[in-house]
Design a protein around this motif. Structure first.
Motif, PDB file in Angstrom:
ATOM      1  N   SER A   1       0.828  -1.204   0.000  1.00 36.45           N
ATOM      2  CA  SER A   1       0.000   0.000   0.000  1.00 36.45           C
ATOM      3  C   SER A   1       0.858   1.249   0.000  1.00 36.45           C
ATOM      4  O   SER A   1       0.547   2.229  -0.687  1.00 36.45           O
ATOM      5  N   SER A   2       1.967   1.237   0.738  1.00 40.92           N
ATOM      6  CA  SER A   2       2.857   2.390   0.791  1.00 40.92           C
ATOM      7  C   SER A   2       3.482   2.661  -0.577  1.00 40.92           C
ATOM      8  O   SER A   2       3.578   3.824  -1.006  1.00 40.92           O
ATOM      9  N   PHE A   3       3.895   1.629  -1.271  1.00 38.22           N
ATOM     10  CA  PHE A   3       4.465   1.822  -2.602  1.00 38.22           C
ATOM     11  C   PHE A   3       3.410   2.330  -3.581  1.00 38.22           C
ATOM     12  O   PHE A   3       3.700   3.175  -4.430  1.00 38.22           O
ATOM     13  N   GLU A   4       2.198   1.827  -3.458  1.00 41.63           N
ATOM     14  CA  GLU A   4       1.125   2.311  -4.323  1.00 41.63           C
ATOM     15  C   GLU A   4       0.840   3.785  -4.062  1.00 41.63           C
ATOM     16  O   GLU A   4       0.610   4.561  -5.006  1.00 41.63           O
ATOM     17  N   ARG A   5       0.848   4.195  -2.805  1.00 39.03           N
ATOM     18  CA  ARG A   5       0.613   5.596  -2.469  1.00 39.03           C
ATOM     19  C   ARG A   5       1.770   6.463  -2.963  1.00 39.03           C
ATOM     20  O   ARG A   5       1.557   7.587  -3.432  1.00 39.03           O
ATOM     21  N   ALA A   6       2.995   5.956  -2.880  1.00 39.03           N
ATOM     22  CA  ALA A   6       4.142   6.704  -3.401  1.00 39.03           C
ATOM     23  C   ALA A   6       4.003   6.903  -4.908  1.00 39.03           C
ATOM     24  O   ALA A   6       4.223   8.010  -5.431  1.00 39.03           O
ATOM     25  N   ALA A   7       3.616   5.848  -5.607  1.00 36.55           N
ATOM     26  CA  ALA A   7       3.436   5.954  -7.050  1.00 36.55           C
ATOM     27  C   ALA A   7       2.331   6.941  -7.388  1.00 36.55           C
ATOM     28  O   ALA A   7       2.443   7.717  -8.354  1.00 36.55           O
ATOM     29  N   ALA A   8       1.258   6.950  -6.600  1.00 37.61           N
ATOM     30  CA  ALA A   8       0.154   7.876  -6.853  1.00 37.61           C
ATOM     31  C   ALA A   8       0.590   9.322  -6.658  1.00 37.61           C
ATOM     32  O   ALA A   8       0.188  10.210  -7.421  1.00 37.61           O
ATOM     33  N   LEU A   9       1.421   9.589  -5.643  1.00 35.42           N
ATOM     34  CA  LEU A   9       1.917  10.951  -5.428  1.00 35.42           C
ATOM     35  C   LEU A   9       2.760  11.412  -6.610  1.00 35.42           C
ATOM     36  O   LEU A   9       2.672  12.564  -7.046  1.00 35.42           O
ATOM     37  N   ILE A  10       3.585  10.535  -7.121  1.00 33.90           N
ATOM     38  CA  ILE A  10       4.434  10.890  -8.269  1.00 33.90           C
ATOM     39  C   ILE A  10       3.578  11.087  -9.517  1.00 33.90           C
ATOM     40  O   ILE A  10       3.788  12.026 -10.294  1.00 33.90           O
ATOM     41  N   ALA A  11       2.581  10.230  -9.699  1.00 34.72           N
ATOM     42  CA  ALA A  11       1.757  10.292 -10.908  1.00 34.72           C
ATOM     43  C   ALA A  11       0.937  11.575 -10.980  1.00 34.72           C
ATOM     44  O   ALA A  11       0.668  12.085 -12.072  1.00 34.72           O
TER      45      ALA A  11
ATOM     46  N   ALA B   1      18.315   6.709 -13.305  1.00 33.28           N
ATOM     47  CA  ALA B   1      17.644   6.772 -14.595  1.00 33.28           C
ATOM     48  C   ALA B   1      16.131   6.794 -14.434  1.00 33.28           C
ATOM     49  O   ALA B   1      15.424   7.474 -15.197  1.00 33.28           O
ATOM     50  N   LEU B   2      15.609   6.071 -13.442  1.00 33.80           N
ATOM     51  CA  LEU B   2      14.169   6.096 -13.200  1.00 33.80           C
ATOM     52  C   LEU B   2      13.712   7.497 -12.815  1.00 33.80           C
ATOM     53  O   LEU B   2      12.733   8.016 -13.364  1.00 33.80           O
ATOM     54  N   LEU B   3      14.400   8.119 -11.893  1.00 31.42           N
ATOM     55  CA  LEU B   3      14.054   9.480 -11.481  1.00 31.42           C
ATOM     56  C   LEU B   3      14.145  10.447 -12.656  1.00 31.42           C
ATOM     57  O   LEU B   3      13.279  11.313 -12.841  1.00 31.42           O
TER      58      LEU B   3
ATOM     59  N   THR C   1      10.806  -0.595  -7.381  1.00 29.30           N
ATOM     60  CA  THR C   1       9.463  -1.069  -7.046  1.00 29.30           C
ATOM     61  C   THR C   1       8.409  -0.040  -7.440  1.00 29.30           C
ATOM     62  O   THR C   1       7.371  -0.385  -8.017  1.00 29.30           O
ATOM     63  N   ILE C   2       8.673   1.233  -7.144  1.00 34.18           N
ATOM     64  CA  ILE C   2       7.741   2.282  -7.567  1.00 34.18           C
ATOM     65  C   ILE C   2       7.581   2.274  -9.085  1.00 34.18           C
ATOM     66  O   ILE C   2       6.480   2.450  -9.613  1.00 34.18           O
ATOM     67  N   ALA C   3       8.678   2.052  -9.803  1.00 34.06           N
ATOM     68  CA  ALA C   3       8.633   2.077 -11.270  1.00 34.06           C
ATOM     69  C   ALA C   3       7.682   1.026 -11.832  1.00 34.06           C
ATOM     70  O   ALA C   3       7.059   1.245 -12.875  1.00 34.06           O
TER      71      ALA C   3
ATOM     72  N   GLY D   1       3.773   4.080 -17.347  1.00 34.97           N
ATOM     73  CA  GLY D   1       3.714   5.097 -18.381  1.00 34.97           C
ATOM     74  C   GLY D   1       4.631   6.276 -18.164  1.00 34.97           C
ATOM     75  O   GLY D   1       4.755   7.132 -19.034  1.00 34.97           O
ATOM     76  N   LEU D   2       5.284   6.350 -16.990  1.00 37.66           N
ATOM     77  CA  LEU D   2       6.066   7.541 -16.680  1.00 37.66           C
ATOM     78  C   LEU D   2       7.544   7.405 -17.009  1.00 37.66           C
ATOM     79  O   LEU D   2       8.266   8.384 -17.008  1.00 37.66           O
ATOM     80  N   TYR D   3       7.997   6.196 -17.291  1.00 35.64           N
ATOM     81  CA  TYR D   3       9.415   6.033 -17.625  1.00 35.64           C
ATOM     82  C   TYR D   3       9.531   5.814 -19.125  1.00 35.64           C
ATOM     83  O   TYR D   3       9.779   4.729 -19.612  1.00 35.64           O
TER      84      TYR D   3
END
Length: 293
Positions: A7-17, A96-98, A272-274, A279-281
């Motif tokens: 859930s934490s990784f999903e929330r991190a991805a949502a913040l970035i998205a 590279a991901l960032l 993991t976030i990636a 679609g963001l990378y």
């Protein structure tokens, strides 16, 4: 806040998205997955530099201007070894991901880092988008402060006797007065650091932040012992309402349930976030990260 790591990784991805701009705020932990040494504690430092351990010299004693005046070949043995190490280090995949996430965002990305190793530039980040708050080991200045000059260390190729911890070849010199050159790095107890390059970077950073509407800060490997990066993150949360993804295996706590803390190493967390941001990378934006256009 949920204690479920998925859930934490999903929330991190949502913040970035949801963000239109990315600020990467990085401390020393960002480079560990690239194989760079961790100077945490005297034991860790002396593991990396056993010659200094045999002399009983800790990080704070060698990383200071006084060392360049009292024993310049030893001081440049330490900094010269680091310079050569950083030049041959390949940044891990998380860089590279960032970079890819930021290039995809409407307002682009920038970097605020206390690291002096130049790894973000080596990973492809635009040098104009990097704010090195403690300076850069890849740049030199005069130890006598004979002028405001700061110049690249490109022509200096240190040869270090690792057994003795000393520089073997000629010491770098100021091209203006011939005095000893030192790194343009803010050291401990450093009243002689030339901040002009850092100040120019800070001005460009302010321009970038002025154009950010939905800013997300991905803070990586930045602890509280040297709080420069943490202070930057806190200020951006208070002044711009920035959302925070904090990645730190030892100090991952965040103050607000709006934000996310991940108790992981940099590379593993970013990869993991990636997987949750397919679609963001990909396709880069044509917007220059600091153009404000």
């Amino acid at each position: 806040m949920s204690t479920d790591p998925d859930s934490s990784f999903e929330r991190a991805a949502a913040l970035i998205a949801q963000a239109d701009a990315l600020l990467v705020a990085a401390g020393a932990g960002m480079g560990v997955d690239s194989g760079l040494p961790d100077f945490r504690g005297a034991h860790g430092f002396w593991n990396a530099y056993p010659a200094l351990g045999r002399l009983g010299i800790d990080f704070y004693s060698i990383a200071c201007p006084a060392a360049f005046r009292s024993d310049p070949t030893l001081a440049w043995g330490f900094y010269g070894h680091r310079l050569a190490l950083y030049r041959r280090t390949v940044p891990h995949a998380g860089f590279a991901l960032l970079h890819g996430w930021g290039r995809r965002m409407a307002r682009g990305s920038a970097v605020f880092t206390s690291n002096v190793d130049g790894q973000f530039q080596r990973a492809g980040f635009d040098a104009e988008a990097v704010h090195e708050c403690h300076g850069s080991i890849a740049h030199l200045q005069c130890i006598e402060d004979c002028s405001d000059a700061i110049w690249p260390a490109d022509d200096f190729h240190p040869e270090v006797d690792e057994e003795a911890g000393r520089l073997r070849n000629a010491l770098p010199r100021c091209p203006h007065c011939g005095a000893l050159a030192r790194p343009n790095v803010l050291m401990f107890g450093d009243a002689g650091w030339n901040p002009l390059r850092e100040q120019a970077q800070a001005a460009r950073m302010r321009h970038f932040l002025h154009g950010a509407g939905r800013l997300v800060v991905v803070e990586v490997g930045a602890g509280t012992a040297v709080p420069s990066v943490r202070n930057c993150t806190q200020q951006l949360q208070q002044t711009l309402g920035a959302r925070l993804v904090r990645i730190n295996p030892r100090e991952s706590a965040v103050a607000s349930t709006r934000d996310v803390g991940l108790a992981c190493a940099a590379g593993a967390a970013l990869e993991t976030i990636a997987t949750l941001l397919p679609g963001l990378y990909a396709a880069p934006s044509s917007t220059h990260p600091l153009s404000g256009d």
